[in-house]
Design an enzyme around this catalytic site. Structure first.
Site, PDB file in Angstrom:
ATOM      1  N   SER A  26      35.673  24.639  75.612  1.00 28.61           N
ATOM      2  CA  SER A  26      36.098  23.490  76.060  1.00 28.61           C
ATOM      3  C   SER A  26      37.731  23.483  75.498  1.00 28.61           C
ATOM      4  CB  SER A  26      35.582  22.248  75.764  1.00 28.61           C
ATOM      5  OG  SER A  26      34.215  22.303  76.299  1.00 28.61           O
ATOM      6  N   GLU A  68      62.257  50.922  20.675  1.00 30.23           N
ATOM      7  CA  GLU A  68      62.306  52.160  21.127  1.00 30.23           C
ATOM      8  C   GLU A  68      63.680  53.027  21.302  1.00 30.23           C
ATOM      9  OE1 GLU A  68      59.911  53.789  22.020  1.00 30.23           O
ATOM     10  OE2 GLU A  68      58.207  52.929  22.419  1.00 30.23           O
TER      11      GLU A  68
END
Length: 683
Positions: A341, A81
């Site tokens: 419990s 690029e």
């Protein structure tokens, strides 16, 4: 000949004017907003992405820097690029002249001259590429950008904004969507595809047009050989690699915790959590497997923490983060539920700590009525006189209510608060039923409680954020829930529970629980390093017929420990002062629990420590520590930090052996097994 110097001066002056004009033109440029909105990210303890959120317009746009990307990709990008990116000032004049010459020679555009800086300008403004006005604007913005930002910042903007098809922007979002990984390490084929996609992201989308994507990728690979970035052999291997044809989903681990982090700090773009992504993934699979095929409204939650540091390592709020009958969007780690419990170990620990009982103490499991409250065991049976350890392992209700009455429901609630449980009472006043689940708690709170028991009785402030937030959570001296001896004794009792059918024999201390009406099934446990909590039930609170903590939740607990990824850490050895004897060798008042009153709830005068007072700092006399007791029935037994130091004393004022410097828990027990205690410091 005099004209030539004059013309040269005029030309130089014109160039200077033009330069100044261009300079002023660039300086007057109104730049687009450079603070680009990026996806909010939630990462784990090692920086791995747990979850990301789309930006306002529904795009996946993850922030990216050059140092987060494979150098091969960057080399390919620049070679393809903008090979002079680090040498030009935003516009590559040589590339423009070349492109113009090729266009004149061929009668069409052969190559472009757009630099990465110009592409960033276009991406920032969402501008077009084809018109001269748009191209001129890109040049102007690119030149202005180069004056405001350094090259790495401009490159970072490209890596964040470049389009890669659909709603994917930025190289990190692209590698996650197309390859399922971060861009730190890429193959040549993957890097080439990423270079090719932004030029025509929709036409080359791999999931929609795989052949176009392959052709574009291969053109990039060919150029890389010409540019010297790749060898011929590397190109040959890369061209044989398949292109991805399916877009992968973005990571969505720990969705409830991620939402919680974002709600806790709405402006932060990055949330660093203490979670461990691989463990979180394994436990989310486990929860899904657990509820799959079961009743459609059943949900599940799991939390794992390191009780040494307080870091939460995994938190699964449901069996699936989705709408539907299971209400998967509800985070059940934070939902208020009945603990069944699971509070019983704390009751026993308090009784042990206060010198009221010992694991070998005998306690009655017989019918009892406390002012109209007559607790029953889950199976409706009575076992007569049993050892406290056995009563806890069998999760008997009557013995624990006897202990709760002796300890005091208010003390039990205070201990829960010291542990960080944040209990909520339905009626506002604690009664004996608290020990059997008559209080609202959260899974996260229960994990904190069991972390404290595993941590020698010291409260563990759990935290889920890394860094300063987690440091703040750990500041200060942790509160003492119970003493280290009592905490270890409870852990030892729970470690002798048999594992569920088919589960491995792991070195765990664990407890299960089932709330009234089978609405909640629980299992909590710890080894020497980790604590795990499991809840199973329906988010709407309706009963789950036949649901028991031992049957439903306990197997999941053991499976969760198996998925921790390392061998279980053994439980610690007994601390100093632990009394490891049988019932016959206990001090007489500890052999049988008296409970502080008769079976019907009548209360005689219990012993009361008159001296030393709570919280005092003392220096013992030469003969030892003076202690006084009021009320109670002699003879008295005296314990220092859980260890008997004087038995059979009939006098109410005694001199005890010097216990040495440090913090001391002093306990007195009368002939009926009733006790009182005080904490002080010996200097």
């Amino acid at each position: 000949m005099r004209v030539l110097p004059l013309l040269l001066v005029v030309a130089l002056f014109a160039v200077a004017l033009a330069r100044d004009a261009v300079d002023g033109w660039v300086a007057r440029t109104e730049l687009p907003l450079l603070a680009v909105e990026t996806s909010v990210e939630v990462v784990d303890r090692d920086g791995r992405l747990l979850r990301a959120y789309t930006v306002a317009d529904g795009r996946w746009r993850l922030g990216a820097r050059a140092d987060q990307v494979d150098p091969l990709y960057l080399a390919m990008l620049l070679a393809y690029e903008d090979k002079r990116f680090y040498r030009h000032g935003g516009v590559d004049a040589r590339a423009m002249i070349r492109a113009a010459g090729q266009a004149l020679a061929n009668g069409r555009i052969v190559s472009g001259a757009s630099t990465l800086s110009m592409q960033v300008a276009r991406l920032l403004e969402r501008g077009s590429t084809g018109r001269w006005a748009g191209k001129l604007r890109q040049i102007r913005v690119a030149l202005a950008l180069e004056r405001q930002l350094d090259k790495d910042a401009i490159l970072g903007l490209y890596l964040t904004l470049a389009p890669f098809g659909g709603n994917i922007e930025g190289v990190r979002a692209a590698t996650l969507a197309w390859f399922g990984k971060e861009p730190a390490r890429l193959s040549p084929a993957q890097a080439a595809l990423l270079v090719a996609l932004p030029q025509s992201p929709e036409a080359r989308r791999p999931d929609l047009n795989p052949e176009a994507a392959r052709a574009a990728r291969d053109r990039v690979l060919a150029r890389m050989v010409q540019a010297g970035v790749l060898s011929v052999e590397a190109r040959a291997v890369a061209t044989r690699a398949p292109v991805p044809t399916v877009r992968r989903p973005f990571p969505a681990l720990a969705p409830h915790m991620a939402d919680r982090a974002r709600a806790d700090d709405p402006v932060a773009l990055r949330h660093e959590l203490t979670l461990d992504a691989p463990l979180q993934r394994r436990l989310e699979r486990l929860t899904h497997q657990t509820v799959e095929g079961r009743a459609r409204r059943l949900s599940i939650a799991i939390m794992v923490a390191d009780h040494r540091s307080g870091a939460i390592l995994a938190a699964v709020g449901s069996g699936g983060y989705r709408a539907g009958a299971r209400a998967g969007f509800v985070d059940m780690t934070r939902a208020l539920r009945s603990p069944g419990s699971t509070l019983k170990p704390l009751v026993y620990a308090l009784a042990f700590d206060q010198g009221m009982a010992h694991p070998e103490t005998l306690i009655d499991d017989t019918p009892v009525d406390f002012d109209g409250y007559a607790p029953q065991n889950f199976d409706g049976r009575f076992r007569g006189r049993v050892r406290a350890a056995e009563a806890l392992r069998l999760s008997l209700n009557i013995p624990v209510v006897r202990l709760t009455r002796a300890v005091g429901p208010a003390r039990l609630m205070a201990a829960l608060r010291r542990a960080g449980v944040r209990p909520e009472l339905p009626g506002g006043r604690a009664g004996l039923a608290v020990a059997l689940g008559g209080v609202g708690v959260r899974l996260e709170g229960l994990v904190r409680l069991y972390a404290g028991l595993a941590n020698g009785g010291h409260a563990v402030p759990l935290h889920w954020r890394r860094g300063t937030a987690g440091d703040r959570a750990r500041q200060g001296t942790p509160e003492q829930i119970v003493g280290p001896v009592a905490a270890w004794q409870v852990g030892r009792v729970l470690s002798r529970l048999a594992p569920p059918d088919g589960a491995p024999a792991l070195p765990l201390a664990y407890k299960t629980g089932t709330s009234y009406g089978h609405r909640d099934a629980w299992a909590l446990g710890f080894d020497g390093a980790h604590v795990v909590g499991v809840w199973i039930g329906r988010p709407d609170g309706t009963p789950v017929p036949g649901a028991f903590g031992g049957d439903l939740a306990a197997p999941v607990l053991f499976s969760a420990f198996e998925r921790l990824g390392a061998a279980s850490t053994p439980l610690p050895p007994p601390p100093a002062g632990a009394l490891l004897v049988g019932n016959a060798d206990l001090p007489a008042p500890l052999r049988v629990f008296g409970g502080g009153g008769d079976a019907n709830g009548g209360r005689a005068s219990a012993p009361l420590l008159a001296f030393p007072p709570e919280g005092v700092r003392l220096i013992p006399g030469e003969a030892g520590l003076v202690a006084k007791v009021r009320a109670g029935v002699p003879p008295f037994s005296w314990l220092a930090n859980g260890r008997p130091v004087l038995s059979g004393a009939r006098r109410r004022e005694v001199t005890l052996p010097d216990p040495g410097r440090g913090f001391l828990t002093l306990t007195v027990i009368d002939a009926e097994g009733r006790a009182d205690r005080t904490r002080l410091r010996i200097d």
